[in-house]
Design a protein around this motif. Structure first.
Motif, PDB file in Angstrom:
ATOM      1  N   UNK A   5       0.840  -1.203   0.000  1.00  0.00           N
ATOM      2  CA  UNK A   5       0.000   0.000   0.000  1.00  0.00           C
ATOM      3  C   UNK A   5       0.869   1.245   0.000  1.00  0.00           C
ATOM      4  N   UNK A   6       1.938   1.224   0.772  1.00  0.00           N
ATOM      5  CA  UNK A   6       2.848   2.350   0.838  1.00  0.00           C
ATOM      6  C   UNK A   6       3.542   2.568  -0.514  1.00  0.00           C
ATOM      7  N   UNK A   7       3.953   1.495  -1.167  1.00  0.00           N
ATOM      8  CA  UNK A   7       4.598   1.581  -2.474  1.00  0.00           C
ATOM      9  C   UNK A   7       3.623   2.117  -3.517  1.00  0.00           C
ATOM     10  N   UNK A   8       2.385   1.656  -3.472  1.00  0.00           N
ATOM     11  CA  UNK A   8       1.353   2.123  -4.398  1.00  0.00           C
ATOM     12  C   UNK A   8       1.096   3.620  -4.206  1.00  0.00           C
TER      13      UNK A   8
END
Length: 132
Positions: A5-8
């Motif tokens: 989620x953080x990468x997205x």
């Protein structure tokens, strides 16, 4: 919060930033260039900053002015007299008057603004009373 989620979220923010930056550069390089205060198709007003700059340049760069070392110290009032049409070209023309303070004294000069061509993208300023 997971790593995925953080990468997205990071990818989304970077993509939006790149698009905004690319759009800003596109606007910067595609906007119309030209003299500040001049709009093609619209004859400048007698007292506009564009006309003041053009008047000063025309006086100072005239061969007669250069021969005697004439320098414009400042421009005083600038008045609009009338708008007309040139007989030869049928293009609009504007007749104006300006107070000129120069190293040779103070003088009131009449001048005209007119288009140089039908595209109306270049202005001609004429001062019949030169030389000083």
């Amino acid at each position: 919060m997971t790593t995925q989620t953080s990468l997205l979220r990071t990818t989304l923010v970077v993509t939006i930033a790149v698009l905004i930056g690319a759009g800003s550069l596109w606007l910067h390089f595609t906007r119309q260039r030209g003299e500040p205060g001049f709009t093609a198709g619209t004859l400048p007003a007698c007292d506009s900053s564009y006309t003041r700059k053009l008047l000063r340049q025309t006086i100072e760069q005239a061969p007669a002015s250069r021969a005697v070392g004439l320098q414009v110290l400042r421009l005083g009032f600038m008045r609009h007299h009338f708008d007309g049409v040139r007989n030869t070209s049928q293009l609009p023309a504007r007749v104006c008057e300006a107070e000129i303070f120069a190293n040779a004294g103070r003088r009131t000069l009449g001048f005209s603004l007119e288009w140089t061509c039908a595209e109306k993208d270049e202005v001609w300023l004429s001062i019949p009373q030169l030389p000083w």
